[in-house]
Structure formats: C-alpha cells, structure tokens
Design a protein around this motif. Structure first.
Motif, PDB file in Angstrom:
ATOM      1  N   ALA A   9       4.369 -24.515  20.556  1.00  7.13           N
ATOM      2  CA  ALA A   9       5.128 -23.804  19.531  1.00  7.13           C
ATOM      3  C   ALA A   9       5.612 -22.455  20.063  1.00  7.13           C
ATOM      4  O   ALA A   9       5.455 -22.129  21.226  1.00  7.13           O
ATOM      5  CB  ALA A   9       4.262 -23.618  18.283  1.00  7.13           C
ATOM      6  N   ARG A  36      -4.989 -15.667   6.345  1.00  8.72           N
ATOM      7  CA  ARG A  36      -4.773 -17.060   5.958  1.00  8.72           C
ATOM      8  C   ARG A  36      -5.327 -17.337   4.558  1.00  8.72           C
ATOM      9  O   ARG A  36      -4.693 -18.051   3.763  1.00  8.72           O
ATOM     10  CB  ARG A  36      -5.405 -17.996   6.990  1.00  8.72           C
ATOM     11  N   GLN A  90      -0.569 -30.036  18.751  1.00  3.56           N
ATOM     12  CA  GLN A  90       0.346 -28.920  18.950  1.00  3.56           C
ATOM     13  C   GLN A  90      -0.469 -27.660  19.211  1.00  3.56           C
ATOM     14  O   GLN A  90      -1.629 -27.571  18.825  1.00  3.56           O
ATOM     15  CB  GLN A  90       1.291 -28.727  17.764  1.00  3.56           C
ATOM     16  N   ALA A  92       0.028 -23.136  20.001  1.00  9.75           N
ATOM     17  CA  ALA A  92       0.871 -21.953  20.084  1.00  9.75           C
ATOM     18  C   ALA A  92       0.049 -20.819  20.666  1.00  9.75           C
ATOM     19  O   ALA A  92      -1.180 -20.829  20.597  1.00  9.75           O
ATOM     20  CB  ALA A  92       1.405 -21.573  18.707  1.00  9.75           C
ATOM     21  N   ASP A 114       8.152 -14.285  13.565  1.00  8.59           N
ATOM     22  CA  ASP A 114       7.806 -15.491  14.308  1.00  8.59           C
ATOM     23  C   ASP A 114       6.300 -15.622  14.478  1.00  8.59           C
ATOM     24  O   ASP A 114       5.732 -16.710  14.305  1.00  8.59           O
ATOM     25  CB  ASP A 114       8.513 -15.500  15.670  1.00  8.59           C
ATOM     26  N   GLN A 117       4.558 -16.685  11.221  1.00  8.37           N
ATOM     27  CA  GLN A 117       4.648 -18.111  10.930  1.00  8.37           C
ATOM     28  C   GLN A 117       3.635 -18.915  11.734  1.00  8.37           C
ATOM     29  O   GLN A 117       3.099 -19.915  11.255  1.00  8.37           O
ATOM     30  CB  GLN A 117       6.072 -18.610  11.210  1.00  8.37           C
ATOM     31  N   VAL A 118       3.362 -18.473  12.958  1.00  2.65           N
ATOM     32  CA  VAL A 118       2.338 -19.155  13.756  1.00  2.65           C
ATOM     33  C   VAL A 118       0.972 -19.009  13.088  1.00  2.65           C
ATOM     34  O   VAL A 118       0.222 -19.982  12.957  1.00  2.65           O
ATOM     35  CB  VAL A 118       2.305 -18.594  15.187  1.00  2.65           C
ATOM     36  N   ASN A 121       0.604 -21.357  10.147  1.00  3.82           N
ATOM     37  CA  ASN A 121       0.843 -22.787  10.376  1.00  3.82           C
ATOM     38  C   ASN A 121      -0.351 -23.578   9.858  1.00  3.82           C
ATOM     39  O   ASN A 121      -1.472 -23.441  10.354  1.00  3.82           O
ATOM     40  CB  ASN A 121       1.048 -23.031  11.876  1.00  3.82           C
ATOM     41  N   THR A 122      -0.121 -24.414   8.865  1.00 11.88           N
ATOM     42  CA  THR A 122      -1.230 -25.132   8.232  1.00 11.88           C
ATOM     43  C   THR A 122      -1.868 -26.170   9.143  1.00 11.88           C
ATOM     44  O   THR A 122      -3.032 -26.530   8.961  1.00 11.88           O
ATOM     45  CB  THR A 122      -0.743 -25.833   6.953  1.00 11.88           C
ATOM     46  N   ALA A 123      -1.124 -26.665  10.129  1.00 16.41           N
ATOM     47  CA  ALA A 123      -1.670 -27.691  11.015  1.00 16.41           C
ATOM     48  C   ALA A 123      -2.632 -27.118  12.042  1.00 16.41           C
ATOM     49  O   ALA A 123      -3.513 -27.835  12.543  1.00 16.41           O
ATOM     50  CB  ALA A 123      -0.532 -28.423  11.729  1.00 16.41           C
ATOM     51  N   LEU A 124      -2.495 -25.839  12.377  1.00 14.81           N
ATOM     52  CA  LEU A 124      -3.337 -25.222  13.391  1.00 14.81           C
ATOM     53  C   LEU A 124      -4.682 -24.863  12.775  1.00 14.81           C
ATOM     54  O   LEU A 124      -4.752 -24.094  11.811  1.00 14.81           O
ATOM     55  CB  LEU A 124      -2.658 -23.979  13.961  1.00 14.81           C
ATOM     56  N   GLU A 149      -3.862 -27.401  17.057  1.00 14.15           N
ATOM     57  CA  GLU A 149      -4.249 -28.534  16.204  1.00 14.15           C
ATOM     58  C   GLU A 149      -4.850 -29.591  17.114  1.00 14.15           C
ATOM     59  O   GLU A 149      -4.143 -30.194  17.921  1.00 14.15           O
ATOM     60  CB  GLU A 149      -3.036 -29.114  15.472  1.00 14.15           C
TER      61      GLU A 149
END
Length: 264
Positions: A9, A36, A90, A92, A114, A117-118, A121-124, A149
């Motif tokens: 990312a 978060r 993924q 970042a 930017d 947003q990292v 990120n809900t997936a991380l 993730e």
C-alpha cells in the motif's frame, strides 16, 4: 497451506522536530490504537516478526545513512517481509525522522491524509514498530511503522474441499466426478510453491515450463490437460466461486473428458 497475495500500500515519509526523550515503540502503538478506537476500529496487534523487521530497518537507515522504505541495496518492504517469513495479503509502511517519542510521530502521521488512511485501514490488523537513534539532534530519531493484513490458515481439508466443490459444479452440469491423483497433486503443489517463491502468477514458469511439461515431469501420462489458478482468496469456496464466475476457468472445470485432478 495458506492463500497468499502481496499488495504493498501507500508509503509516506515525514520529517519533524525532536522535543522529548526517546520513548518505546509501545507508546506509538498506544496512540495508533487510541486513534483507531476513536473510529470504531479494532486495535492493531504488535507482531514479533514485524517488530524485529521494523527495528532492524530503522537501525539500517542510521548505519547506511539513508531515509526511505527502500535500502541502497534495493531491499524493499516486500523483500523484508519475505525474509522475515511473514505471509500477508497486504502491507503498508510509514517511515519518519525527527520525532523523539511515539505519540508525536503518530500525531504527525494522523495529520497527513495518506498516512491517516493507512492507520485507518480496516484490513490491517498487525503491526511492527521500530525506533532507533544516533544522538540527541533534531534529526537523529528514526521510525519505521509497518502494518499488515496476515494470511489466514486454510482448513486441514482444503484440498478435498476444493475437489468437492468442483465435483458439485460438475454434477450440476451432468458430468462425472474427477478424482485426486497423487502425481497431479505433487506437480500442482510444486507450481503453487514455485509461484510463491519466485513471485509470479502464470501457467508458464519464468523459465518457460508449461502445465503439460510439469505434468510429464511428474510422471503423469496425459492426452488433454488444463489448469486453473487462483490467488488471494480466503478459502476454497471463494476459489471455486471465482472460477465459476470466469468463462475460461468454468470451461476447464466442465471439460467432459477430464477424469483426474491435482490441487496445490
């Protein structure tokens, strides 16, 4: 067995002024997780391999006198994750210099769109935070924050689950079931391992070996052979559903003369 896909990312770099004595990376994690939670997201978990990797990268930046996500030797986030043996979907990374404590570096990340947003990120779900310093100057504090993730462990019966779903689809189209063949299993697994090890996704290997070549080398005599590939799916149901939704993959599963299958 793990389903694996690598997506790197966005990356951000920062520079700021040191104001406090150096704190532990745990302070940075506490501020990230508070941020978060403010946005109804689950907190990140510090992962040992990611933490060691981030710490070593921060030290490497000081030793080699560079600042960035890629070392002068060309080592990137992707290669560092591979070296650490960390399987991920993924990842970042944020690097920063000049912030002497964890809370301050995170506050600066939050102010950048930017980077913000990292962090959101809900997936991380996992992180490793590294910090190193070379003195008390304003630009002597180096930070590396990696978020990822991880892949999910597939169930013990993943191979037969895929076979069952393929055969269910064939039965729905009035076709006979296919059976697992050990030679085909070995060459299918070998190709999956090779794609992961050499980071490609193709029916033809980088040195030009085709599916027919691989089947012959595995000792399987064949008249017609075809191959479906998938990457990034979380479980067998997603794999087969993806194939059903793709005309060429669907045609392969519905080939009437196919009797054996190998799954890797």
């Amino acid at each position: 067995m793990r389903w694996r896909i690598g997506v790197i990312a966005a990356v951000a770099v920062l520079a700021g002024h040191a104001a406090f004595a150096a704190d532990q990376p745990a302070d940075a994690l506490a501020r990230i997780n508070a941020f978060r939670i403010e946005h109804d997201l689950k907190p990140l978990r510090m992962e040992a391999r990611l933490a060691i990797m981030a710490r070593d990268q921060a030290r490497d930046m000081i030793e080699k006198q560079y600042f960035g996500t890629r070392s002068p030797a060309g080592k990137s986030l992707k290669t560092r994750l591979a070296d650490a043996g960390y399987a991920y979907r993924q990842a970042a990374q944020q690097v920063a210099v000049g912030f002497a404590d964890g809370r301050t570096v995170v506050e600066n990340l939050i102010r950048r769109g930017d980077s913000r947003q990292v962090l959101l990120n809900t997936a991380l779900t996992e992180t490793g935070i590294g910090y190193a310093n070379r003195g008390g100057g304003a630009l002597d504090h180096y930070w590396v924050i990696t978020l990822a993730e991880p892949t999910q462990q597939a169930g013990a019966d993943w191979q037969r689950d895929i076979l069952r779903l393929v055969n269910r689809y064939r039965a729905a189209n009035s076709l006979q079931a296919v059976q697992l063949d050990e030679a085909l299993n070995r060459f299918a697994q070998g190709h999956a391992d090779d794609m992961a090890a050499r980071d490609y996704f193709d029916h033809v290997t980088p040195n030009g070996r085709t599916v027919g070549d691989r089947a012959t080398a595995a000792g399987y005599p064949w008249q017609a052979i075809m191959e479906n590939l998938a990457a990034g799916q979380q479980d067998p149901a997603e794999v087969v559903a993806g194939w059903i939704g793709s005309p060429p993959h669907r045609r392969a599963m519905l080939a009437p003369d196919i009797v054996d299958a190998g799954i890797g």
